[in-house]
Design an enzyme around this catalytic site. Structure first.
Site, PDB file in Angstrom:
ATOM      1  N   THR A 150       0.729  -1.175   0.088  1.00 43.17           N
ATOM      2  CA  THR A 150       0.126  -0.041   0.155  1.00 43.17           C
ATOM      3  C   THR A 150       0.834   1.264   0.200  1.00 43.17           C
ATOM      4  OG1 THR A 150      -1.936  -1.048   1.110  1.00 43.17           O
ATOM      5  CG2 THR A 150      -1.679   1.358   1.430  1.00 43.17           C
ATOM      6  N   GLU A 151       0.612   2.259  -0.997  1.00 46.79           N
ATOM      7  CA  GLU A 151       1.398   3.310  -1.218  1.00 46.79           C
ATOM      8  C   GLU A 151       2.988   3.289  -1.185  1.00 46.79           C
ATOM      9  OE1 GLU A 151      -0.350   6.243  -1.567  1.00 46.79           O
ATOM     10  OE2 GLU A 151      -2.065   5.224  -1.104  1.00 46.79           O
ATOM     11  N   LEU A 152       3.110   1.898  -1.544  1.00 42.32           N
ATOM     12  CA  LEU A 152       4.445   1.506  -1.876  1.00 42.32           C
ATOM     13  C   LEU A 152       5.330   1.375  -0.493  1.00 42.32           C
ATOM     14  CD1 LEU A 152       6.257   3.384  -5.122  1.00 42.32           C
ATOM     15  CD2 LEU A 152       4.833   1.456  -4.970  1.00 42.32           C
TER      16      LEU A 152
END
Length: 390
Positions: A150-152
């Site tokens: 999630t979100e890198l």
């Protein structure tokens, strides 16, 4: 001898959360629908973004796929995005099916609820990845072979987990703190794993994602030819350029009037017409290029805010308290026979809910405020904690 190819891995994150409604203490124990207010905010926002961004961008991507055999794209579609699309804009699902059917669009695995569960509860994290993979298989008939947190969100252990569970590649932020003197324009390796590691070239990615319509930017206006030249130079004696960004960059963060769609079309067409230039999906690039080195990332990173760590979601006491309170309920919720309760609890894990609790007056704070549906981080905290209390 043919010239060395210059390849771009283009990746889009596609996600919309279920936003908590203004949930007061007086509704606790009386109202158990946390996500539907009288204005149907979630549906309204989804339909607005679909109209401004998703539909025109899908149409453009399909056109470019049809016109350019060398054009390829990688997406991550969160489970909660797909749920809302099925309910409120099913034509988007048809679009993505048509893209996948070309064989030149890859879909990544991730947590179904776009959560940070890995850093709280490993079993819950794995359950969400399994649920997401099954949903991708059900909707699109493909099995993801690469993974995106999630979100890198990423550290060594995330990459090692991905490799152990059969994923060929993982995405992360190309932050200088971790790269040191090295370039993000290579394929790297997760330490202690066979999984490839793809690091975002955040400077060139953010030239599109954040700076494109900024008239005060020294390089404004950004033209397709100018950006192609930058991309070409960045790949001199290097392997692959990783351009990663939100899908809403097109039409929502930068409105159609800015020329963002025309720019993207021109750039893709220009790049595909250059000799030995093309695009690769993440898995294709991991198969084509050998890793040049291992990248050691012991501390968690992300692509959010100036710090590029998890402080966008875990940077203050409200965020810590909210996350702790939520995951303390894990055993009780998971042992219940109430599927609606489980689904609500997991929707509360969506990282956006913690993102709205961020407090700062700097540029990062302005970005958080832009995305938040709540009057302030403190109101968001009250609504969130009341929901957990219920």
């Amino acid at each position: 001898m043919s010239p060395k190819s210059k390849d771009i891995v283009l990746y889009f994150q596609v996600h919309q959360p279920y936003r908590i409604k203004p949930y007061s203490i007086f509704e606790v124990a009386r109202d158990h629908d946390y996500f539907t207010d009288q204005n149907h905010t979630n549906q309204h926002i989804f339909e607005k973004v679909a109209s401004k961004s998703y539909r025109p961008m899908n149409k453009l991507v399909l056109k470019l796929l049809n016109e350019n055999p060398n054009f390829k794209v990688t997406y991550s579609l969160s489970g909660v995005f797909l749920e809302q699309a099925l309910n409120w804009a099913p034509d988007l699902i048809d679009d993505f099916r048509e893209m996948v059917a070309t064989g030149r669009v890859e879909l990544l695995a991730e947590t179904y609820y776009h959560s940070l569960a890995y850093f709280y509860n490993k079993d819950e994290f794995e359950a969400q990845v399994i649920k997401h993979t099954a949903f991708i298989q059900e909707l699109f008939g493909v099995t993801p072979t690469a993974f995106r947190g999630t979100e890198l969100s990423y550290n060594n252990s995330v990459g090692q987990w991905a490799g152990e569970h059969g994923f060929k590649a993982v995405l992360a932020e190309g932050w200088e703190k971790n790269l040191d003197w090295r370039s993000p324009n290579y394929v790297y390796k997760v330490p202690g794993s066979n999984a490839s590691l793809f690091l975002r070239n955040y400077k060139l990615s953010d030239d599109i994602a954040f700076r494109f319509s900024n008239t005060n930017w020294s390089d404004f206006p950004l033209t397709a030819r100018k950006f192609s030249d930058w991309a070409d130079k960045s790949l001199t004696n290097r392997d692959v350029l990783n351009l990663f960004m939100d899908y809403e960059t097109f039409g929502e963060h930068h409105w159609e009037e800015t020329g963002i769609f025309k720019f993207f079309s021109g750039f893709v067409t220009d790049w595909c017409n250059l000799p030995s230039h093309g695009f690769l999906t993440v898995t294709e690039a991991s198969n084509k290029y050998e890793a040049v080195d291992e990248i050691d990332i012991p501390d968690a990173t992300s692509w959010a805010d100036a710090k590029r760590d998890l402080s966008a979601w875990l940077g203050n006491s409200m965020q810590h308290q909210a996350g702790k309170a939520l995951y303390e309920q894990a055993e009780a919720v998971q042992n219940s026979n109430d599927e609606q309760l489980k689904d609500d609890w997991r929707k509360l894990q969506t990282s956006d809910n913690l993102y709205y609790l961020f407090t700062s007056t700097n540029e990062d704070g302005k970005v958080h405020d832009y995305f938040s549906p709540h009057p302030s981080p403190y109101d968001a905290f009250i609504y969130y904690m009341n929901t957990i209390r219920d």
